[in-house]
Design a protein around this motif. Structure first.
Motif, mmCIF file in Angstrom:
data_model
loop_
_atom_site.group_PDB
_atom_site.id
_atom_site.type_symbol
_atom_site.label_atom_id
_atom_site.label_comp_id
_atom_site.label_asym_id
_atom_site.label_seq_id
_atom_site.Cartn_x
_atom_site.Cartn_y
_atom_site.Cartn_z
ATOM 1 N N THR A 75 -15.598 4.444 9.791
ATOM 2 C CA THR A 75 -14.212 4.762 9.415
ATOM 3 C C THR A 75 -13.872 6.237 9.674
ATOM 4 N N ASP A 76 -14.871 7.081 9.932
ATOM 5 C CA ASP A 76 -14.587 8.478 10.274
ATOM 6 C C ASP A 76 -13.838 8.575 11.595
ATOM 7 N N THR A 77 -14.033 7.571 12.470
ATOM 8 C CA THR A 77 -13.381 7.592 13.774
ATOM 9 C C THR A 77 -12.040 6.862 13.749
ATOM 10 N N ALA A 78 -11.635 6.372 12.582
ATOM 11 C CA ALA A 78 -10.417 5.568 12.497
ATOM 12 C C ALA A 78 -9.176 6.451 12.394
ATOM 13 N N ALA A 79 -8.198 6.159 13.235
ATOM 14 C CA ALA A 79 -6.902 6.831 13.128
ATOM 15 C C ALA A 79 -6.095 6.227 11.984
ATOM 16 N N ALA A 80 -6.341 4.947 11.726
ATOM 17 C CA ALA A 80 -5.684 4.242 10.620
ATOM 18 C C ALA A 80 -6.570 3.080 10.199
ATOM 19 N N ALA A 122 -1.725 -5.020 -3.036
ATOM 20 C CA ALA A 122 -3.038 -4.551 -3.492
ATOM 21 C C ALA A 122 -3.810 -4.047 -2.282
ATOM 22 N N GLY A 123 -4.816 -3.207 -2.531
ATOM 23 C CA GLY A 123 -5.603 -2.643 -1.441
ATOM 24 C C GLY A 123 -5.113 -1.260 -1.070
ATOM 25 N N ALA A 124 -5.630 -0.740 0.028
ATOM 26 C CA ALA A 124 -5.328 0.642 0.420
ATOM 27 C C ALA A 124 -5.070 0.742 1.914
ATOM 28 N N THR A 125 -4.171 1.667 2.269
ATOM 29 C CA THR A 125 -3.849 1.979 3.662
ATOM 30 C C THR A 125 -4.099 3.462 3.898
ATOM 31 N N PHE A 126 -4.719 3.783 5.025
ATOM 32 C CA PHE A 126 -5.018 5.173 5.356
ATOM 33 C C PHE A 126 -4.501 5.512 6.754
ATOM 34 N N ILE A 127 -3.890 6.676 6.886
ATOM 35 C CA ILE A 127 -3.659 7.303 8.192
ATOM 36 C C ILE A 127 -4.624 8.475 8.239
ATOM 37 N N GLY A 128 -5.607 8.410 9.129
ATOM 38 C CA GLY A 128 -6.699 9.383 9.071
ATOM 39 C C GLY A 128 -7.403 9.231 7.736
#
Length: 244
Positions: A3-8, A65-71
Motif C-alpha cells: 500500500t506504500d505504492t498506492a496512489a489511492a 463503512a470502511g476507509a478511503t485513502f488518497i496517498g
C-alpha cells in the motif's frame, strides 16, 4: 500490493443506499489499491459498483463503512474544506459529460483548476499538454465552437494541467466517436507512460479498457478478479464468464 505504492486505495469499503426493503449494497466490504504511475480500468456488469467506487475514492461520495485513502490521507477524517482542497490539489477528473464552462475559451477551461487554486500554470507544461492533445489551434474557441472530441480533449488537458497525483475518469470516451475516443485514450496512455501519471478509469468498453495496464473486475460490489496488460478480446471473454 504494497500500500506504500498506492496512489489511492479503499479498505473494507461498504456503501449502502436506501433503507429497509429498498436497501442497495453498492460496495460490499471491498479492499482494493491503485498503484502509482499506472493506468487501471474498473469493469463489471451494470450495477456492479464501478461508478460508486470511483466516486467514493475521489471523495465525491462518502462510504457507509470502511476507509478511503488518497496517498496516505484518509478522506473520512477530512473536514469539507480540507476535502475540497485535497481534490483541487491532488485529483483530476475526466467525466463522460465534459463539464466545461461555456463562457470560457479552451485555454481558460484548461487552466481553471490552477486559476481557482490561485496558482500560475506552468507555461512549459501547459504547452506540452496542449500539444499532446492537439488543441494548439483551438485554444481561443469556446466549447460551443468545438466538436465533442475536442471538448473531451480540453477536459483531459484540464485534468492534467495541475499535475494531480491521480486522475479519475468515468466513461471518458462514452460520448465520443471511435476515432475521437481512440485519440483520447491514446493520450491518457501517453500521460501514464511519459509523464508518470496515475489514472483510474471506469468503463464498460473492452476496447477502452485494453489501453490500461490492469483491469479490475467488480461484481455485486465485490472484487471479482483482474487481468494484466489484457487485449480487448481477453477482457470480453472475462466479462462473458461473469455473465456480462
Amino acid at each position: 500490493m504494497n500500500t506504500d505504492t498506492a496512489a489511492a486505495r479503499v479498505e473494507n469499503a461498504t456503501k449502502i443506499y436506501g433503507s429497509g426493503a429498498t436497501t442497495v449494497t453498492a460496495l460490499d466490504d471491498l479492499t482494493l489499491a491503485f498503484e502509482r504511475g499506472r493506468f487501471t480500468a474498473i469493469m463489471g456488469p451494470s450495477g456492479s459498483g464501478k461508478s460508486t467506487l470511483l466516486h467514493c475514492i475521489a471523495g465525491l461520495d462518502d462510504l457507509t463503512a470502511g476507509a478511503t485513502f488518497i496517498g496516505d490521507v484518509r478522506l473520512g477524517e477530512l473536514k469539507d474544506k480540507e476535502l475540497t482542497l485535497l481534490r483541487r490539489e491532488k485529483v483530476g477528473f475526466i467525466f463522460q459529460s465534459f463539464n466545461l464552462i461555456p463562457t470560457l475559451d479552451a485555454a481558460e477551461n484548461i487552466t481553471l483548476p490552477v486559476d481557482i487554486a490561485g496558482r500560475d500554470a506552468d507555461g512549459a507544461w501547459f504547452d506540452q499538454v496542449v500539444s499532446t492533445v492537439g488543441l494548439g489551434d483551438r485554444l481561443r474557441h469556446r466549447p460551443a465552437e468545438l466538436s465533442g472530441g475536442q471538448q473531451q480533449r480540453v477536459a483531459a488537458a484540464r485534468a492534467l494541467v495541475s499535475r494531480p497525483e491521480i486522475i479519475f475518469a468515468d466513461e471518458p470516451s462514452g460520448n465520443l466517436d471511435s476515432k475521437s475516443g481512440a485519440e483520447l485514450l491514446g493520450f491518457m496512455r501517453q500521460a501514464v507512460d511519459q509523464f508518470g501519471q496515475t489514472i483510474v478509469m471506469v468503463t464498460h468498453d473492452p476496447n477502452a479498457a485494453a489501453y490500461a495496464d490492469r483491469v479490475v473486475f467488480l461484481a455485486d460490489g465485490r472484487y471479482s478478479g483482474e487481468l494484466a496488460d489484457p487485449s480487448a478480446i481477453e477482457i470480453l471473454e472475462h466479462l462473458k464468464s461473469m455473465g456480462e
